[in-house]
Motif scaffolding. Structure first.
Motif, PDB file in Angstrom:
ATOM      1  N   GLN A  31      62.971  84.133  56.252  1.00 50.92           N
ATOM      2  CA  GLN A  31      62.446  83.326  55.545  1.00 50.92           C
ATOM      3  C   GLN A  31      61.681  82.343  56.590  1.00 50.92           C
ATOM      4  O   GLN A  31      62.628  81.798  57.667  1.00 50.92           O
ATOM      5  CB  GLN A  31      63.535  82.314  54.926  1.00 50.92           C
ATOM      6  CG  GLN A  31      63.261  81.181  53.871  1.00 50.92           C
ATOM      7  CD  GLN A  31      64.152  80.673  53.169  1.00 50.92           C
ATOM      8  OE1 GLN A  31      65.271  80.819  53.395  1.00 50.92           O
ATOM      9  NE2 GLN A  31      63.838  79.848  52.180  1.00 50.92           N
ATOM     10  N   ARG A  83      62.509  83.120  50.890  1.00 51.86           N
ATOM     11  CA  ARG A  83      62.786  84.210  51.493  1.00 51.86           C
ATOM     12  C   ARG A  83      62.252  85.440  50.871  1.00 51.86           C
ATOM     13  O   ARG A  83      62.122  85.762  49.708  1.00 51.86           O
ATOM     14  CB  ARG A  83      64.680  84.379  51.215  1.00 51.86           C
ATOM     15  CG  ARG A  83      65.315  85.486  52.119  1.00 51.86           C
ATOM     16  CD  ARG A  83      66.789  85.374  51.885  1.00 51.86           C
ATOM     17  NE  ARG A  83      67.207  84.083  52.432  1.00 51.86           N
ATOM     18  CZ  ARG A  83      68.579  83.937  52.312  1.00 51.86           C
ATOM     19  NH1 ARG A  83      69.240  84.671  51.811  1.00 51.86           N
ATOM     20  NH2 ARG A  83      69.053  82.707  52.880  1.00 51.86           N
ATOM     21  N   GLU A  84      62.049  86.673  51.691  1.00 59.77           N
ATOM     22  CA  GLU A  84      61.202  87.993  51.441  1.00 59.77           C
ATOM     23  C   GLU A  84      61.978  89.016  51.892  1.00 59.77           C
ATOM     24  O   GLU A  84      62.814  88.848  53.070  1.00 59.77           O
ATOM     25  CB  GLU A  84      59.657  87.754  51.782  1.00 59.77           C
ATOM     26  CG  GLU A  84      59.676  87.640  53.147  1.00 59.77           C
ATOM     27  CD  GLU A  84      58.339  87.901  53.632  1.00 59.77           C
ATOM     28  OE1 GLU A  84      57.334  88.262  52.524  1.00 59.77           O
ATOM     29  OE2 GLU A  84      57.915  87.509  54.801  1.00 59.77           O
ATOM     30  N   GLY A  85      61.952  89.961  51.259  1.00 60.68           N
ATOM     31  CA  GLY A  85      62.792  91.285  51.648  1.00 60.68           C
ATOM     32  C   GLY A  85      61.768  92.044  52.826  1.00 60.68           C
ATOM     33  O   GLY A  85      60.465  91.789  52.681  1.00 60.68           O
ATOM     34  N   PHE A 115      65.968  90.481  55.467  1.00 59.97           N
ATOM     35  CA  PHE A 115      65.333  89.371  54.719  1.00 59.97           C
ATOM     36  C   PHE A 115      64.741  88.524  55.913  1.00 59.97           C
ATOM     37  O   PHE A 115      65.446  88.493  56.988  1.00 59.97           O
ATOM     38  CB  PHE A 115      66.001  88.890  53.567  1.00 59.97           C
ATOM     39  CG  PHE A 115      66.216  89.649  52.697  1.00 59.97           C
ATOM     40  CD1 PHE A 115      67.358  90.575  52.618  1.00 59.97           C
ATOM     41  CD2 PHE A 115      65.834  89.681  51.197  1.00 59.97           C
ATOM     42  CE1 PHE A 115      67.673  91.468  51.454  1.00 59.97           C
ATOM     43  CE2 PHE A 115      66.072  90.345  50.383  1.00 59.97           C
ATOM     44  CZ  PHE A 115      67.160  91.344  50.426  1.00 59.97           C
TER      45      PHE A 115
END
Length: 120
Positions: free
Chosen positions: A39, A45-47, A37
């Motif tokens: 951020q 936060r993103e995958g 992940f």
């Protein structure tokens, strides 16, 4: 003690490459879906990527497809994120994660994060 520890972050110029590593201790990654992940400042936060524990399928966010590759080394109990053609928008704190489900949903374990800064 269960831990995920990332390393390999740093400052890189646009177009450059970087490889992140994540070492697991206290548990075996073999039976976990693993992934990365990130951020970015001021963002959620993103995958970024995921490797399924059931069949080893890999998944990537559209923003990194063709540029990033994630892998695991079962013997070393580690996972990696190879990043190429880095862009300023890739700047973020990168986290590795492990989930006891077949794919990453709600990770059981998180690393502490490593900063990747892409800038000239």
């Amino acid at each position: 003690q269960v831990q995920l520890v990332e390393s390999g972050g740093g400052l890189v110029q646009p177009g450059g490459s970087l490889r992140l590593s994540c070492a697991a201790s206290g548990f075996t990654l073999d039976y976990y879906a693993i992934g990365w992940f990130r951020q970015a400042p001021g963002k959620e936060r993103e995958g970024v990527s995921c490797i399924s524990s059931s069949d080893g399928s890999t998944y990537y966010a559209d923003s990194v497809k063709g540029r990033f590759a994630t892998s695991r080394d079962k013997a070393k109990n580690m996972i990696f994120l190879q990043m190429h053609s880095l862009k300023p928008e890739d700047t973020a704190v990168y986290y590795c994660a492990a989930d006891s489900a077949s794919v990453i949903q709600l990770p059981d374990y998180w690393g502490q994060g490593t900063l990747v800064a892409v800038s000239s």
